[in-house]
Design an enzyme around this catalytic site. Structure first.
Site, PDB file in Angstrom:
ATOM      1  CG  ASP A  24     -16.297 -11.164  -4.225  1.00 30.44           C
ATOM      2  OD1 ASP A  24     -15.203 -11.195  -3.648  1.00 30.44           O
ATOM      3  OD2 ASP A  24     -16.681 -12.048  -5.011  1.00 30.44           O
ATOM      4  CB  SER A  44     -19.562 -18.826   5.353  1.00 32.34           C
ATOM      5  OG  SER A  44     -20.889 -18.918   5.825  1.00 32.34           O
ATOM      6  CD  GLU A  52      -7.107 -13.273  12.008  1.00 34.80           C
ATOM      7  OE1 GLU A  52      -8.026 -13.625  12.781  1.00 34.80           O
ATOM      8  OE2 GLU A  52      -6.472 -14.070  11.285  1.00 34.80           O
ATOM      9  CE  LYS A  54     -14.606 -12.186   3.604  1.00 36.54           C
ATOM     10  NZ  LYS A  54     -14.283 -12.503   2.191  1.00 36.54           N
ATOM     11  CG  ASP A 114     -10.619 -12.071  -3.130  1.00 31.53           C
ATOM     12  OD1 ASP A 114     -10.807 -11.273  -4.050  1.00 31.53           O
ATOM     13  OD2 ASP A 114     -11.415 -12.989  -2.868  1.00 31.53           O
ATOM     14  CD  GLU A 158      -8.902 -17.446   1.904  1.00 29.84           C
ATOM     15  OE1 GLU A 158      -9.671 -17.060   1.027  1.00 29.84           O
ATOM     16  OE2 GLU A 158      -9.287 -17.932   2.986  1.00 29.84           O
ATOM     17  CE1 TYR A 179      -7.910 -17.924   6.414  1.00 28.39           C
ATOM     18  CE2 TYR A 179      -9.142 -19.004   8.164  1.00 28.39           C
ATOM     19  CZ  TYR A 179      -8.968 -18.715   6.819  1.00 28.39           C
ATOM     20  OH  TYR A 179      -9.844 -19.231   5.902  1.00 28.39           O
ATOM     21  CE  LYS A 238     -16.776  -8.936   1.350  1.00 32.46           C
ATOM     22  NZ  LYS A 238     -17.828  -9.692   0.671  1.00 32.46           N
ATOM     23  CB  CYS A 295     -36.713  -9.271 -28.694  1.00 26.66           C
ATOM     24  SG  CYS A 295     -35.510 -10.542 -28.254  1.00 26.66           S
ATOM     25  CB  CYS A 297     -36.734 -13.185 -31.681  1.00 26.48           C
ATOM     26  SG  CYS A 297     -37.865 -12.290 -30.583  1.00 26.48           S
ATOM     27  CB  CYS A 352     -38.439 -11.330 -25.519  1.00 25.39           C
ATOM     28  SG  CYS A 352     -38.749 -12.204 -27.069  1.00 25.39           S
ATOM     29  CB  CYS A 365     -36.919 -15.431 -28.243  1.00 23.30           C
ATOM     30  SG  CYS A 365     -35.456 -14.391 -28.043  1.00 23.30           S
TER      31      CYS A 365
END
Length: 697
Positions: free
Chosen positions: A55, A104, A137, A139, A141, A195, A247, A337, A431, A434, A449, A454
């Site tokens: 996240d 959001s 409140e 948040k 997950d 949620e 909520y 956050k 690389c 390859c 590369c 490749c």
């Protein structure tokens, strides 16, 4: 192997005002890369429930894109990830249109950003006085859903989806014990937002069973919860023992009048819905917020559920209404956050992954370490310069920051624990896929590369070609593509249409049904629009909007392949960088060979048929902000483009009119007023589409 840059498909949509003159090629490339990465990660997170980055890393990508778009507002377009909510609803379940959009939240990462947020709200309200109480409140997950009751009976439950349309998951939500199936004394209509989550203890039980049975383990509780809701068989969801926190209210008819968000939570609680007990009303501004955040940062490990931040809302509902919302998020709420957690482990080695366009990305191979509830063994190191700056070396003890639940970040070495004489790590010359020499173009941070053949690049190009927004070939996942490339069945995207299906049947895991499904999907892809094909070819700097523009402008692949550079440069909205990229792509013999294979296979190489609409908006630039009643945002933009106009994402001196819907973006309106750009309501917009005339107030 962890591949951070799986695709570098360009996304900079020049349906905007074109590429600004003061914008460097590196900045153009970075915007394209960021948009492509974020869209891929959104699909992985929201639609597949299988995130490939954390996240916090996603937050960093989004913030970097926002900063670049703010610096060059002409590049912002309606389909940019910064303008979108969540992910597209899947086609597995019936679509549900939300009567009230499920938006959001904007994010803050420092206390200072919360102070700025409060000041911004005060300016919006034209007041120096406090904005009133705030509510904090946790948040959670999990997965946001909407649960609708009519006359007290649960009648529908839906995921957030893209904010406007979600997925009907009623059959699975009915198995969640926390959610009442009937509510006494309920209003006529009660839509509850909340949620769905999986308790950590239940998550651990679920993975213990998976380990015993050899089934695939979930990476974190959030994805286990989301995966449970996206099961057709409700018995699976019932076995997972999901939980729910309410909520917010959505659509409501006949409920008592409520004046505050805190009172709303209390009302939900009295109706028998589960409301988290840690919601608090804060009366002393930033100081109170800081104390609440600090308290729960320390308490986080003591809860049996995960949360990754604090949601802060203006308490007074009247004030919320005056503040309104942007196209994506309410102004009256913000998510703080929490900072990522850190652990210490050993850096075993630094390895290189090769992306679809040849980008060589270093990543850390770690001694497995438990960080933030997940055991991790890899982490991105971005590029050579980052490794030099951090001075991390194989054999070091390193600090690993949680940065979410999936892929952590290597912060740096613990120098006092470094073994004596530990050599500095050097970027490999060749690389790993390859074996040919890697190069680092002047001015770029990333090695590449340059071998078109490749194997890793072939895989990436086929993955891009077959994705939903390109040729949309179902049943062609990454593992299948990897197998076909390894077996030599595919050397470029043209080979998809001459696959040896009898040979495929002899491969492990391919029965008659799976082969037949793949064959049908490939056949169906032949009729996709020309714009999808152009986008699927992975032309540098050409995103979906540019691909559609080219398809419309030239009408056939043959004309596009033979067009001159000057003619490409003259196309309004394309720009010199993109024009040069398109011109050079179709001059390369290897690309001509691929298109030849596609032509022989009967792929549609013709552009869109003229819809007969009069091009009354030719030369006009129309910006749209807010929600219109008769059009979705995409439909409104499409209506403008079909009539010859442009529909950029921001207001500038070249804008002819701003169409104003409900809950508009304030910055666009202010800019339009400042520049004297005419502002049209929806009725005048409809007249504009008919006549091309901008009716002034």
């Amino acid at each position: 192997m962890f591949t951070f840059h799986r695709s570098t498909s360009p996304i900079l949509n020049s349906g905007s005002e074109g590429v600004p003159a003061n914008m460097s090629e590196d900045e153009i490339r970075r915007i394209e890369e960021l948009r492509s990465l974020i869209q891929e990660h959104n699909v992985a997170y929201y639609e597949n429930d299988a995130p490939t980055i954390s996240d916090a890393e996603w937050d960093l990508l989004m913030q970097e894109l926002k900063d670049l778009e703010d610096k060059f507002p002409e590049t912002k377009t309606p389909d940019s990830p910064t303008e979108q909510i969540g992910g597209s609803p899947s086609n597995i379940f019936s679509p549900v249109t939300h009567s009230v959009p499920m938006m959001s939240l904007d994010n803050a990462f420092e206390i200072g950003e919360l102070e700025q947020w409060i000041k911004k709200l005060q300016r919006k309200l034209n007041s120096d006085s406090p904005i009133g109480d705030l509510v904090c409140e946790l948040k959670f997950d999990g997965l946001a859903i909407s649960v609708r009751y009519e006359n007290g009976e649960l009648v529908q439950a839906a995921t957030r989806g893209d904010g406007a349309v979600g997925e009907d998951v009623t059959h699975n939500v009915l198995t969640i014990e926390d959610i009442p199936k009937t509510i006494g004394n309920a209003p006529e209509v009660l839509e509850v937002r909340g949620e769905v989550y999986l308790r950590i203890s239940e998550f651990e039980k679920l993975n213990a069973i998976a380990e015993e049975t050899g089934a695939k383990k979930y990476v974190n509780p959030r994805n286990a919860a989301a995966g449970s809701l996206r099961q057709k068989d409700s018995r699976i969801a019932a076995q997972r023992k999901l939980s729910f926190w309410a909520y917010q209210l959505g659509d409501v008819v006949g409920a008592p009048e409520l004046n505050s968000h805190y009172a709303t939570l209390d009302y939900l609680r009295k109706l028998g819905l589960p409301v988290n007990e840690n919601a608090q009303r804060i009366s002393n501004g930033v100081k109170g917020l800081e104390r609440y955040i600090s308290d729960f940062k320390l308490k986080k490990e003591h809860f049996d559920y995960e949360f990754d931040g604090i949601v802060i809302k203006v308490d007074d509902l009247g004030t919320q209404g005056r503040l309104g919302a942007t196209a994506k998020a309410p102004r009256w709420a913000i998510a703080y956050k929490l900072p990522p957690e850190e652990q210490v482990t050993t850096l075993i080695d630094i390895e290189i992954s090769i992306g679809a366009a040849g980008s060589a990305t270093p990543f850390a191979r770690l001694e497995p370490v438990f960080v933030g509830g997940v055991t991790v063994s890899t982490a991105t190191l971005h590029n050579e310069d980052q490794i030099r700056e951090k001075d991390v070396r194989p054999g070091d003890t390193v600090i690993v920051r949680r940065a979410g639940e999936v892929i952590p970040e290597v912060v740096g070495p613990v120098l006092e624990k470094r073994p004596t004489g530990l050599p500095q790590w050097n970027f490999p010359e060749n690389c790993p896929s390859c074996g040919l020499k890697l190069s680092r173009p002047i001015g770029e941070a990333r090695h590449r590369c340059t071998n078109y053949s490749c194997p890793r690049q072939i895989r990436g190009r086929v993955e891009h070609f077959s994705q939903r927004t390109a040729m949309d070939i179902e049943h062609l996942g990454e593992q299948t593509i990897d197998l076909f490339v390894t077996k030599g069945l595919i050397k470029d995207v043209g080979d998809l249409y001459s696959l040896d299906f009898e040979k495929i049947k002899s491969l492990e895991g391919f029965g008659d049904l799976s082969v037949e499904n793949l064959k049908k999907a490939i056949t169906l892809s032949k009729s996709r629009p020309l714009g999808n094909l152009i986008f699927g070819l992975s032309i540098a700097h050409v995103g979906r909007t540019n691909a559609d523009l080219l398809a419309s402008e030239f009408g056939s692949m043959e004309k596009l392949m033979n067009v001159g550079l000057e003619e490409l440069e003259e196309i309004e909205g394309l720009g010199p960088v993109i024009a040069k990229s398109v011109y050079e792509f179709f001059r390369a013999s290897k690309n001509k060979e691929v298109i030849g294979k596609l032509s022989e296979a009967g792929i549609n190489l013709s552009g869109p048929i003229d819809d007969g609409l009069e091009k009354v908006l030719t030369g006009k630039s129309i910006v749209i902000t807010g929600t219109l009643k008769g059009f979705t945002r995409d439909e409104a933009a499409d209506a403008v483009k079909k009539r010859g106009g442009k529909c950029p994402g921001s207001v500038s001196g070249k804008t002819d009119a701003l169409v104003l819907g409900e809950n508009p973006g304030g910055s666009k309106v202010s800019k339009a007023e400042q520049l004297g750009v005419p502002i049209l309501d929806e009725m005048k917009f409809e007249k504009l589409l008919q006549t091309g005339e901008i009716e002034l107030s």
